[in-house]
Design a protein around this motif. Structure first.
Motif, PDB file in Angstrom:
ATOM      1  N   LEU A 198      66.859  27.634   4.048  1.00  0.00           N
ATOM      2  CA  LEU A 198      66.947  29.083   4.154  1.00  0.00           C
ATOM      3  C   LEU A 198      68.532  29.389   3.916  1.00  0.00           C
ATOM      4  O   LEU A 198      68.698  30.725   3.669  1.00  0.00           O
ATOM      5  CB  LEU A 198      66.830  29.072   5.540  1.00  0.00           C
ATOM      6  CG  LEU A 198      65.174  29.184   6.074  1.00  0.00           C
ATOM      7  CD1 LEU A 198      64.877  29.391   7.306  1.00  0.00           C
ATOM      8  CD2 LEU A 198      64.224  29.634   4.984  1.00  0.00           C
ATOM      9  N   ARG A 199      69.227  28.676   3.940  1.00  0.00           N
ATOM     10  CA  ARG A 199      70.603  29.189   3.688  1.00  0.00           C
ATOM     11  C   ARG A 199      70.941  29.472   2.394  1.00  0.00           C
ATOM     12  O   ARG A 199      72.040  30.075   1.697  1.00  0.00           O
ATOM     13  CB  ARG A 199      71.700  28.019   3.997  1.00  0.00           C
ATOM     14  CG  ARG A 199      71.747  27.715   5.671  1.00  0.00           C
ATOM     15  CD  ARG A 199      72.823  26.724   6.017  1.00  0.00           C
ATOM     16  NE  ARG A 199      72.937  26.764   7.654  1.00  0.00           N
ATOM     17  CZ  ARG A 199      73.787  27.356   8.097  1.00  0.00           C
ATOM     18  NH1 ARG A 199      74.227  28.475   7.723  1.00  0.00           N
ATOM     19  NH2 ARG A 199      73.871  27.080   9.566  1.00  0.00           N
ATOM     20  N   GLN A 200      70.114  28.878   1.384  1.00  0.00           N
ATOM     21  CA  GLN A 200      69.968  29.599   0.034  1.00  0.00           C
ATOM     22  C   GLN A 200      69.209  30.727  -0.117  1.00  0.00           C
ATOM     23  O   GLN A 200      69.186  31.057  -1.448  1.00  0.00           O
ATOM     24  CB  GLN A 200      69.646  28.449  -0.965  1.00  0.00           C
ATOM     25  CG  GLN A 200      70.377  26.939  -0.805  1.00  0.00           C
ATOM     26  CD  GLN A 200      69.998  25.807  -1.613  1.00  0.00           C
ATOM     27  OE1 GLN A 200      69.820  26.069  -2.941  1.00  0.00           O
ATOM     28  NE2 GLN A 200      69.351  24.961  -1.054  1.00  0.00           N
ATOM     29  N   LEU A 201      68.624  31.127   0.816  1.00  0.00           N
ATOM     30  CA  LEU A 201      67.776  32.372   0.363  1.00  0.00           C
ATOM     31  C   LEU A 201      68.354  33.541  -0.128  1.00  0.00           C
ATOM     32  O   LEU A 201      67.711  34.103  -0.711  1.00  0.00           O
ATOM     33  CB  LEU A 201      66.891  32.614   1.999  1.00  0.00           C
ATOM     34  CG  LEU A 201      65.770  33.471   1.921  1.00  0.00           C
ATOM     35  CD1 LEU A 201      64.734  32.517   0.896  1.00  0.00           C
ATOM     36  CD2 LEU A 201      65.166  33.391   3.469  1.00  0.00           C
ATOM     37  N   PRO A 202      69.366  34.045   0.354  1.00  0.00           N
ATOM     38  CA  PRO A 202      69.837  35.274  -0.107  1.00  0.00           C
ATOM     39  C   PRO A 202      70.212  35.005  -1.418  1.00  0.00           C
ATOM     40  O   PRO A 202      69.803  36.132  -2.318  1.00  0.00           O
ATOM     41  CB  PRO A 202      71.239  35.282   0.573  1.00  0.00           C
ATOM     42  CG  PRO A 202      71.000  34.818   1.909  1.00  0.00           C
ATOM     43  CD  PRO A 202      70.241  33.589   1.403  1.00  0.00           C
ATOM     44  N   GLU A 203      70.543  34.240  -2.082  1.00  0.00           N
ATOM     45  CA  GLU A 203      70.752  33.965  -3.653  1.00  0.00           C
ATOM     46  C   GLU A 203      69.672  33.785  -4.336  1.00  0.00           C
ATOM     47  O   GLU A 203      69.337  34.195  -5.573  1.00  0.00           O
ATOM     48  CB  GLU A 203      71.761  32.865  -3.900  1.00  0.00           C
ATOM     49  CG  GLU A 203      73.049  32.939  -3.256  1.00  0.00           C
ATOM     50  CD  GLU A 203      74.156  33.847  -4.034  1.00  0.00           C
ATOM     51  OE1 GLU A 203      73.573  34.385  -4.972  1.00  0.00           O
ATOM     52  OE2 GLU A 203      74.940  34.412  -3.391  1.00  0.00           O
ATOM     53  N   LEU A 204      68.576  33.080  -3.623  1.00  0.00           N
ATOM     54  CA  LEU A 204      67.103  32.980  -4.209  1.00  0.00           C
ATOM     55  C   LEU A 204      66.478  34.318  -4.451  1.00  0.00           C
ATOM     56  O   LEU A 204      65.757  34.654  -5.348  1.00  0.00           O
ATOM     57  CB  LEU A 204      66.365  32.136  -3.466  1.00  0.00           C
ATOM     58  CG  LEU A 204      66.994  30.790  -3.645  1.00  0.00           C
ATOM     59  CD1 LEU A 204      66.092  29.947  -2.540  1.00  0.00           C
ATOM     60  CD2 LEU A 204      66.663  30.154  -4.881  1.00  0.00           C
ATOM     61  N   LEU A 205      66.815  35.201  -3.559  1.00  0.00           N
ATOM     62  CA  LEU A 205      65.879  36.493  -3.362  1.00  0.00           C
ATOM     63  C   LEU A 205      66.404  37.554  -4.432  1.00  0.00           C
ATOM     64  O   LEU A 205      65.881  38.832  -4.610  1.00  0.00           O
ATOM     65  CB  LEU A 205      65.886  37.009  -1.916  1.00  0.00           C
ATOM     66  CG  LEU A 205      64.836  36.037  -0.956  1.00  0.00           C
ATOM     67  CD1 LEU A 205      64.959  36.621   0.200  1.00  0.00           C
ATOM     68  CD2 LEU A 205      63.712  36.103  -1.694  1.00  0.00           C
ATOM     69  N   LYS A 206      67.752  37.289  -5.135  1.00  0.00           N
ATOM     70  CA  LYS A 206      68.453  38.412  -5.839  1.00  0.00           C
ATOM     71  C   LYS A 206      67.511  38.578  -6.773  1.00  0.00           C
ATOM     72  O   LYS A 206      67.386  39.806  -6.989  1.00  0.00           O
ATOM     73  CB  LYS A 206      69.856  37.751  -6.138  1.00  0.00           C
ATOM     74  CG  LYS A 206      71.074  37.936  -4.995  1.00  0.00           C
ATOM     75  CD  LYS A 206      72.202  37.447  -5.376  1.00  0.00           C
ATOM     76  CE  LYS A 206      73.346  37.779  -4.304  1.00  0.00           C
ATOM     77  NZ  LYS A 206      74.570  37.290  -4.907  1.00  0.00           N
ATOM     78  N   ASN A 207      67.177  37.849  -7.740  1.00  0.00           N
ATOM     79  CA  ASN A 207      66.352  38.187  -8.909  1.00  0.00           C
ATOM     80  C   ASN A 207      64.839  37.714  -8.647  1.00  0.00           C
ATOM     81  O   ASN A 207      63.930  37.911  -9.966  1.00  0.00           O
ATOM     82  CB  ASN A 207      66.977  37.557 -10.059  1.00  0.00           C
ATOM     83  CG  ASN A 207      68.214  37.707 -10.360  1.00  0.00           C
ATOM     84  OD1 ASN A 207      68.612  38.787 -10.173  1.00  0.00           O
ATOM     85  ND2 ASN A 207      69.043  36.787 -10.970  1.00  0.00           N
ATOM     86  N   ALA A 208      64.351  37.527  -7.438  1.00  0.00           N
ATOM     87  CA  ALA A 208      62.929  37.462  -7.293  1.00  0.00           C
ATOM     88  C   ALA A 208      62.315  38.473  -7.146  1.00  0.00           C
ATOM     89  O   ALA A 208      62.779  39.629  -6.739  1.00  0.00           O
ATOM     90  CB  ALA A 208      62.834  36.478  -6.126  1.00  0.00           C
ATOM     91  N   GLU A 209      60.881  38.340  -7.619  1.00  0.00           N
ATOM     92  CA  GLU A 209      60.218  39.803  -7.512  1.00  0.00           C
ATOM     93  C   GLU A 209      59.927  40.031  -6.036  1.00  0.00           C
ATOM     94  O   GLU A 209      59.570  38.971  -5.102  1.00  0.00           O
ATOM     95  CB  GLU A 209      58.781  39.573  -8.256  1.00  0.00           C
ATOM     96  CG  GLU A 209      58.926  39.439  -9.781  1.00  0.00           C
ATOM     97  CD  GLU A 209      57.532  39.350 -10.371  1.00  0.00           C
ATOM     98  OE1 GLU A 209      56.498  39.138  -9.663  1.00  0.00           O
ATOM     99  OE2 GLU A 209      57.456  39.349 -11.530  1.00  0.00           O
ATOM    100  N   PRO A 210      59.971  41.149  -5.582  1.00  0.00           N
ATOM    101  CA  PRO A 210      59.762  41.525  -3.995  1.00  0.00           C
ATOM    102  C   PRO A 210      58.179  41.148  -3.723  1.00  0.00           C
ATOM    103  O   PRO A 210      57.421  41.442  -4.524  1.00  0.00           O
ATOM    104  CB  PRO A 210      60.030  43.105  -3.959  1.00  0.00           C
ATOM    105  CG  PRO A 210      60.058  43.526  -5.294  1.00  0.00           C
ATOM    106  CD  PRO A 210      60.377  42.580  -6.420  1.00  0.00           C
TER     107      PRO A 210
END
Length: 1490
Positions: free
Chosen positions: A383-395
């Protein structure tokens, strides 16, 4: 059971039933849901393990939803707000009828994520009749498989205290109770129940009590349920809470929390983590629910979390539950495994809300297991990597459950680079490191019982060990506090299996797994139990070359422990993997990929042989993959292990398969196997014999009741006569090559091969037995009249019946071959090794029983029915008759097969008389074989089962409870081998137990009584020979007429089968009448059963990657050997300094005196231990602790009566010691465990063999003389023979025979030290010869010294000057020679003018000793002179008088005792022992300065 309506109650001032007027069910359009959650991805769980649970397969499922949306049950008071979500759907956001349909569809998809192959039937708000119909239909469809019954009772009242659940009536106006008994009647068993409702414990408790009561009634009245249905109490149940608990209503959680945990564990686990842990400021709950990835893709965050969750829950279950529970719940069915894996999460979460999920069978609590912390750590790192993972992920919509997503980590957009790369969790890397640390830091070490030992169940209260014979665990004897058991396996074992699914970690995980299974069978058992089989089965399809060595090793260990895996490996065609490796040619460039290619190919041959063993489909599969050809080529490989397993693989492939045998003969496989009989490895020789045995009909099956038979099969490509000659030639070649092999293991396999020929060609063996009998009878009676040569005349008449000379010569050679084989079979029946003799006695007595039933007994010229000559025959006594000894003492309640009867055997060579009967075709093979007369007399007696003969048994430990027999007068029983599986099998059936009413039982087959002998018939012996031989040919023709269809071994008859051996395959269209019916009533006990293959498999159960226990630093054996080595070095250092001054000191210091039974004929000191071995004039071996004057052990050598132990050594002294004895009957025996202070068990015979066969009968002989050379492991054997035979202990084979070129007996042997090939031999005529083994056998004598004129008692090398040696003869003279000088002695000593009795030289100091002979005149003054070899000391160092109290007899006790005393120096200490005529052994030492 009738349907009763629920009582009416008043609520909100309205008269309504428990449910207000309920709308009829409607079927609106259902919102499509594409989610198929797959939280627990794992291979097929068809677990192969020794401790298997009956297979449980779930094939149909009923999802019963009783929600009654918008109407709350009367006994439930909901809080506001409260939990609303059902299957991740809020039912209040849409019409109730549509919500119900969507909830049912979503629930179906959630369960399909656990196992998509099962049809799930949602049953929405059912009536009683609908529920009954659906349940009965599901049971019909499922048949014997399990049915899943899921019940969600959130919209109906709680279950009653009597265990009733609720549904509706057709009008939805009342709640209708459903009794558990009705549910049991509809669904029966097996079933899996999930109860998701408040007070679910009522259902579990009542179901179990009702099921047990009904199971007991069914067992009592009908012997169990019909059609093999399992008991109702075996049904599996999962309940959301206890009987007094209510489901949680926390608004942050779904209402069906228990169901969500079971079917959507990752969603619930993340929500629970959010509620219990503080997230970083930049992470919200909605972001967590948008975690990208795909559950099936372990490279994505979501897939990796699911993978970690599966590994952790598996590990928690493995380390907490018992192994049988784990196997049943987690390795029998994919759906059940997923449910119980996710149940652990439900328990962890719901216990925080005062709700206790439970199951049946009950499971220990796991909510506080320490591995849950590892799960929290993995979630936190992800979960600590979640912000970076969601930057370019489709909502994505956060309301859609994670388990219903199929989202890649990043959308595929051309030209866009990935701004952030997901960092995989270190969970698996850390767990593999922990596993590696466990193995490298003492994982193989044994430990005492306790928390760190291998437990049977989760609480560690019971320690177990693995039993390879039963392939299962067994309890440890808790009375043995010193018993060591394996350590508790590491908790990471299930995680290692999960890592096999990941390619980056796969090789490391396989290497660690191979190191784990190398710890022993218990480790393999644990790996199989935990579910290794489906994982490594799938890896066989991988193309990676670097996995090949470790996969081969792991599969080898699995097959060594659980051979039943053959069916699974055949089904998935995994055998092709190993066939390809075995067939691949040797490639030096591939050494980096497959190191030790020969060893790995040997493992492949073992695996393929296990697949083919007793498995016709596996045989044909190996045939198709050309495994037979690959093994044929590997028979000439340089590696002995590959040669051994290539032969064993061939044996299993053509076992009972005629087509493959035909192909093998066309390739000349049998000839190549016979060539292997001269191999240096005893294991290879035995494997070749094993393969030849299965070729001729022996069974290679593990089933002991499958005896085999049928010879080499049809062999339709060969002519009948060529087929016959081939079978005889195979056995004859093997017999001539192996008859004198030193390995008992090889001789046992030879007997199995011979027994195959005896079974198929029993008529020829009956003829040979009759010829042997007639010749034996004539020889015993001393008749040399040619007119009374019945056997010779019969053979001549039989041969004269053939017109063609070539055909006549062929039949003469064939009969000669059979006679040779029979003579060697008789010789093996008195083999010194107990197992060999027992098996041979079974075959011999089978032939003798057939002889007694044959037409030979009805000849007017026969002597078979006449009483044999007495055992007191003069010639028999002169030659030393010997008797057969049983293997066990007959005691009530002792489960031992009766051995062969006591049979006296003559020791004289009888080749000349025997060869007369069949011209010159019979080789000289009759040496010290059994007396045929006594054998027939015993079998022709009135006792159907031979009884045990009396005999002296070697002393046994006092703890034994068996009553031993009283010692007999003339029979001694030597110690038994360590593993003795051989059991004598009588050719007659055991008599029936007498009936209780006293009436005599029905007559059973038994030996022919003397009164029942039929009257003589008017036909010739040659007619009987022809009839019996033609009957054998008819049996061959019947076998060949069986066609070319595959033929496999029939189930053996065991011990009670009474089919006629001769009539089993006999064709009724034969015109031969005399031989028919021979042996009716004789048990079919042949071929013999070999256990060599199973013994070879034990090799792959032993550790290969680590040192044996004796070489493991810190082990008891290792510490003991280190102490011995240090002690030995100290002894060498001390004695070396003493040897320098002992040559100048007196040797008259008395140390101790021992009293032994009989004459102390041979003495032998141990170099390092205070042990003195003494043998008397017969066969008693006594071991003394001479320092403490204590007798350690005493046992019998077992040599024939009238013979003596004439040679004695202690070998392998640096590591303990083995006693080697050579007796005058030509037999060498080796014993270990003679020191009870080190070994608790009895003395064990390590090996025994005939060191010499060609013994000459002389009036004064030396018996057998031996010399052991420790450096090369070679044994020289001579004596009353014209040859000196050299044996190699490493190969257990004969190296060469050296001619003595002397007519006198050899009296002593001594080899030169170091690598020299020379040795000395002295003879009775006073000659000393020097031999060189490098020369030709006839020209090995390089020097000869003949200055002595009488019997030389001993010859020894000079202790300090190489090339010089001493010899002492019976005229009292001792001479010193130098082989580099002339023929005359350098020096001589006249020590005993009245004669010399014993002579010896110390090995370390220049001192020799001699003892004077005893005469009737001076027997009171026997002298022992100790003299120095130094020229400066012309006088003796000491002269000791014996002072005997009794005179010696005029004649020696045996012809092999040529001295009245014995003398032996200690190899190291300055001590010598003197054995005197009165039974005393005096040990005297040197007076060293203090």
């Amino acid at each position: 059971m009738g349907i009763r309506a629920a009582p009416m109650i008043r609520r909100q001032n309205e008269n309504i039933s428990l449910v207000a007027p309920i709308r009829p069910p409607c079927r609106p359009e259902v919102r499509t849901a594409t989610a198929t959650s797959s939280q627990n991805i794992a291979p097929s769980l068809s677990t192969r393990c020794p401790m298997r649970h009956p297979s449980l397969k779930t094939s149909h499922a009923a999802l019963v939803l009783c929600l009654n949306i918008d109407i709350d049950p009367p006994d439930v008071i909901k809080t506001q707000p409260c939990a609303n979500l059902e299957s991740w759907v809020d039912p209040h956001t849409m019409p109730s009828h549509k919500a119900l349909e969507i909830i049912g569809t979503n629930l179906q998809h959630q369960f399909e994520g656990l196992n998509p192959k099962i049809p799930y039937k949602p049953i929405l708000d059912p009536s009683y009749e609908d529920l009954r119909r659906f349940c009965q239909t599901l049971r019909k469809q499922a048949k014997e498989d399990a049915v899943l019954f899921y019940y969600n009772g959130h919209g109906v009242p709680k279950p009653t205290h009597s265990g009733e659940l609720w549904c509706f009536n057709r009008n939805y106006t009342q709640y209708i109770p459903v009794a558990l008994q009705d549910l049991q009647n509809w669904l029966m068993a097996p079933c899996v129940y999930i109860w998701d409702c408040s007070a679910a414990g009522h259902l579990v408790q009542n179901y179990i009590s009702l099921a047990k009561r009904r199971d007991a009634d069914a067992q009592l009245n009908r012997g169990g349920w019909a059609d093999g249905m399992p008991p109702l109490s075996d049904c599996i149940q999962l309940a959301a809470c206890l009987a007094d608990e209510q489901l949680p209503s926390c608004p942050e959680l779904p209402a069906d929390l228990f169901t969500s945990c079971l079917t959507s564990p990752i969603d619930i686990a993340l929500r629970h983590f959010i509620m219990c842990h503080q997230l970083p400021n930049d992470i919200t709950g909605d972001m967590v629910m948008q975690l990208p990835g795909d559950l099936k893709d372990r490279r994505t965050p979501l897939g990796e979390l699911n993978w970690i969750f599966t590994a952790i829950t598996d590990t928690i279950a493995w380390t907490t539950f018992s192994h049988d529970i784990f196997t049943r719940l987690y390795r029998s069915d994919l759906l059940i495994a997923s449910l119980f894996r996710n149940f652990l999460l439900a328990e962890r979460i719901m216990k925080n809300y005062h709700c206790t999920p439970h199951t049946y069978p009950p499971l220990p609590a796991t909510n506080t297991h320490p591995l849950w912390a590892a799960w929290d750590l993995a979630v936190d790192a992800c979960l600590r990597q979640l912000p970076e993972l969601l930057k370019n992920a489709e909502p994505v919509n956060p309301e859609v459950p994670l388990t219903r997503r199929r989202q890649p980590l990043y959308p595929e957009q051309p030209g866009q680079e990935k701004p952030y790369t997901y960092s995989s969790s270190r969970f698996f890397t850390d767990q593999l490191t922990a596993f590696e640390v466990w193995i490298s830091r003492g994982g193989s070490a044994l430990t005492k019982r306790g928390p760190l030992s291998l437990p049977l169940n989760g609480n560690g209260t019971q320690t177990i060990t693995f039993n390879p014979e039963t392939q299962d665990f067994q309890d440890v004897d808790h009375s043995k506090e010193h018993h060591l058991v394996p350590r508790r396996p590491p908790d990471q074992l299930p995680i290692v299996l999960q890592v096999l699914l990941s390619q980056p970690h796969r090789l490391r995980a396989l290497i660690l797994l191979s190191q784990f299974v190398d710890l022993g069978p218990w480790a393999v058992h644990l790996a199989l139990t935990i579910g290794i089989f489906p994982y490594i089965s799938r890896l066989l399809q991988a193309a990676s070359q670097d996995l090949r060595p470790v996969l081969i090793f792991i599969w080898t260990r699995i097959f060594a422990v659980d051979p039943s895996c053959q069916t699974d490996l055949y089904a998935n065609q995994g055998y092709k993997y190993f066939a390809h490796v075995l067939e691949a040619p040797e490639d030096p460039r591939a050494a980096t990929v497959l190191p030790n290619q020969s060893e790995h190919k040997a493992m492949c041959a073992f695996i393929l042989s296990a697949i083919a063993r007793d498995h016709p489909a596996g045989q044909n599969a190996c045939w198709r993959e050309r495994v037979f050809d690959a093994c044929f080529e590997r028979l000439s490989d340089d590696d002995f292990l590959l040669r051994q397993w290539s032969a064993l693989c061939i044996a299993q492939i053509w076992d009972g398969n005629d087509e493959i045998k035909v192909y093998g003969v066309d390739r000349g496989t049998q000839d190549k196997l016979i060539a292997l009989l001269s191999d240096d490895s005893a294991e290879v020789r035995a494997a070749a014999l094993y393969a030849l045995g299965t070729f001729l009909g022996a069974s290679g099956s593990a089933d002991l009741n499958k005896l085999g038979g049928g010879g080499s099969g049809t062999m339709y490509q060969l002519e009948e006569r060529i087929h016959f000659r081939m079978e005889v030639a195979v056995v004859t070649g093997a017999v001539l090559a192996i008859r004198e092999d030193a390995s008992p293991m090889v001789r046992k396999e030879l007997l199995v091969l011979i027994s195959c020929l005896v079974k198929e060609w029993r008529g020829y063996f009956i003829v040979c037995a009759w010829m042997y009998w007639e010749e034996d009878r004539k020889w015993r009676e001393g008749k040399d009249d040619h007119d009374e040569d019945v056997a010779g005349q019969a053979v001549a008449e039989w041969l004269d019946a053939f017109d063609e000379e070539a055909y006549r010569e062929e039949n003469r050679v064939l009969l000669s071959s059979f006679f040779t084989i029979f003579c060697i079979l008789m010789e093996l029946s008195v083999d010194p090794y107990e197992e060999v003799a027992t098996n041979a006695q079974t075959a011999v007595d089978y032939v003798l029983a057939l002889l007694l039933e044959s037409p030979f007994t009805r000849l007017d010229t026969t002597t078979v029915t006449k009483p044999p000559p007495g055992a007191s025959d003069t010639r028999s006594l002169l030659n030393g008759a010997r008797q057969r000894v049983p293997s066990a003492t007959a005691t009530p309640g002792y489960n031992a097969q009766p051995p062969s009867p006591a049979i006296s055997r003559a020791n004289a060579p009888r080749t000349e008389a025997s060869s007369n009967s069949i011209s010159s075709g019979v080789t000289h093979t009759l040496m010290r074989t059994h007396s045929f007369a006594n054998a027939l007399r015993t079998l022709a007696g009135t006792i159907a089962f031979p009884s045990l003969d009396d005999g002296r048994a070697s002393p046994r430990p006092s703890a034994t409870t068996l009553k031993t027999e009283q010692p007999g007068p003339s029979i001694s029983r030597p110690p038994s081998p360590n593993l003795n599986f051989a059991q004598y099998t009588s050719p007659y059936s055991r008599p029936n137990t007498p009936p209780a009413n006293g009436m005599s039982p029905a007559p059973s087959s038994s030996p022919r009584q003397p009164a029942d002998v039929q009257q003589p018939m008017d036909f010739l012996p040659s007619d009987v020979m022809e009839a019996l031989m033609e009957e054998d040919m008819e049996r061959l023709r019947a076998r060949r007429r069986a066609g070319v269809r595959p033929r496999h071994h029939h189930d053996g008859p065991g011990m009670g089968h009474m089919s006629s051996p001769s009539g089993s395959t006999f064709s009724m269209d034969s015109s031969i009448i005399l031989g028919l019916g021979t042996g009716v009533g004789i048990r079919d006990v042949l071929p013999l059963k070999s256990r060599f293959y199973d013994w070879c498999c034990e090799y792959f159960k032993e550790p290969q990657m680590r040192q044996p226990e004796a070489e493991e630093p810190g082990s008891l054996q290792y510490n003991y050997q280190v102490w011995r080595q240090q002690r030995n070095e100290q002894v060498i250092e001390e004695t070396s300094s003493q040897a320098d001054i002992a040559v100048h000191c007196r040797w008259d210091r008395p140390i101790t005196t021992l009293q032994v039974n009989g004459l102390p004929f041979n003495l032998a000191f141990h170099s390092y231990d205070p042990h003195l071995v003494v043998t008397n004039e017969s066969d008693v071996v006594t071991v003394w602790d001479w320092m403490h004057r204590r007798r350690l052990n005493q046992f019998f050598n077992g040599n024939a009566p009238g013979t003596s132990i004439t040679s004695l050594h202690i070998i392998n002294q640096e590591v303990g010691g083995i006693i080697l004895t050579g007796a005058a009957d030509g037999v060498i025996r080796l014993y270990r465990n003679y020191d009870p202070t080190l070994c608790n068990g009895p003395v064990q015979m390590v090996s025994s063999f005939r060191g010499l066969n060609e013994l000459i009968q002389v009036r004064r002989g030396s018996g057998v003389v031996t010399d052991w050379k420790q450096a090369s492991g070679s044994l020289l054997v001579g004596g009353d023979s014209r040859i000196i035979r050299l044996w190699d202990a490493h190969t257990e084979s004969q190296v060469m025979d050296l001619d003595t070129n002397s007519e006198s007996p050899l009296t002593s042997l001594v080899s030169a030290d170091g690598s020299s090939t020379m040795f000395l031999a002295s003879f009775a005529d006073g000659v000393v010869k020097v031999f060189d083994r490098r020369l030709e056998e006839e020209d090995a004598v390089v020097r000869s010294y003949s200055q002595h004129t009488s019997w030389i008692h001993n010859v020894k090398w000079h202790p300090t000057y190489s090339g010089q040696f001493l010899a002492g003869c019976s005229d009292g003279e001792v001479r010193l020679w130098d082989i580099r000088g002339g023929d005359h002695a350098l020096q001589s000593w006249e020590l005993c003018p009245q004669g010399l009795s014993a002579f010896d030289v110390h090995e370390r100091t220049e001192v020799f000793a001699a003892t004077s002979s005893l005469t009737r005149a001076n027997w009171r003054t026997q002298r022992t002179v100790v003299h120095s070899l130094s020229l400066s000391r012309p006088v003796p160092l000491s002269t000791n008088m014996s002072g005997l109290t009794i005179p010696p007899p005029r004649d020696p006790p045996t012809p092999f005792v040529q001295r009245s005393s014995s003398l032996s120096f200690h190899p190291r200490e300055m001590v010598y022992a003197l054995g005197l005529w009165d039974g005393t052994v005096r040990i005297t030492g040197c007076k060293l300065p203090s």
